[in-house]
Design an enzyme around this catalytic site. Structure first.
Site, mmCIF file in Angstrom:
data_model
loop_
_atom_site.group_PDB
_atom_site.id
_atom_site.type_symbol
_atom_site.label_atom_id
_atom_site.label_comp_id
_atom_site.label_asym_id
_atom_site.label_seq_id
_atom_site.Cartn_x
_atom_site.Cartn_y
_atom_site.Cartn_z
ATOM 1 N N ILE A 53 0.866 -1.170 0.000
ATOM 2 C CA ILE A 53 0.000 0.000 0.000
ATOM 3 C C ILE A 53 0.908 1.226 0.000
ATOM 4 O O ILE A 53 1.595 1.498 0.988
ATOM 5 C CB ILE A 53 -0.916 0.036 1.252
ATOM 6 N N CYS A 63 4.844 -2.381 2.867
ATOM 7 C CA CYS A 63 5.085 -3.519 1.984
ATOM 8 C C CYS A 63 4.043 -4.614 2.201
ATOM 9 O O CYS A 63 3.412 -4.696 3.259
ATOM 10 C CB CYS A 63 6.471 -4.104 2.253
ATOM 11 N N GLU A 65 4.503 -7.818 2.652
ATOM 12 C CA GLU A 65 4.873 -8.755 3.704
ATOM 13 C C GLU A 65 4.457 -8.234 5.074
ATOM 14 O O GLU A 65 3.875 -8.954 5.887
ATOM 15 C CB GLU A 65 6.387 -9.010 3.702
#
Length: 143
Positions: A53, A63, A65
């Site tokens: 985002i 990120c 992850e």
């Protein structure tokens, strides 16, 4: 809840890959045009997804992850057993950034499988320990 004790199967990795692809389709990346999707396999077999985002203030970007990890922790999970990261706009496998590696090691041991790539055929099959070999967090937590 069923407990996972062994390494994920190829079928489970395929489910993670599909979930990461789905997450990448939800990416908000109007500045980089580089969607990323991540999917975590939880101890009970659940899959938690995250997408990158972006923000026009790049320092505020999150990120995929970390989005997945933060979603998992917000849902009450405290560890995961595997991670797949998909970067469909890349020509080559792109691994997690340093900030993500640091966050990931907070919630999983070094032997946790981490697969990443632009597509299923070009996945790099690694572990968290191989990506972040000198993790002192676990040493600090046990002292």
């Amino acid at each position: 809840m069923k407990q996972k004790s062994s390494l994920p199967t190829e079928e489970e990795f395929r489910r993670l890959y599909d979930a990461a692809c789905d997450a990448a389709s939800n990416s908000y990346s109007p500045y980089s045009h580089f969607p990323v999707g991540a999917a975590l396999l939880m101890d009970d077999g659940s899959i938690i997804k995250g997408a990158n985002i972006e923000n026009r203030s790049f320092g505020l970007t999150n990120c995929a992850e970390r989005s997945a990890v933060f979603s998992a922790m917000s849902a009450g999970y405290r560890s995961f057993t595997a991670l797949v990261i998909v970067t469909p706009a890349s020509d080559y496998p792109v691994g997690p950034c340093g900030a993500c590696r640091q966050v990931l090691t907070e919630f999983a041991p070094g032997e946790t499988p981490v697969w990443f790539g632009p597509n299923w055929e070009n996945m790099v099959k690694s572990t968290l320990g191989e990506l972040y070999p000198f993790d002192s967090l676990h040493e600090l937590a046990s002292s």
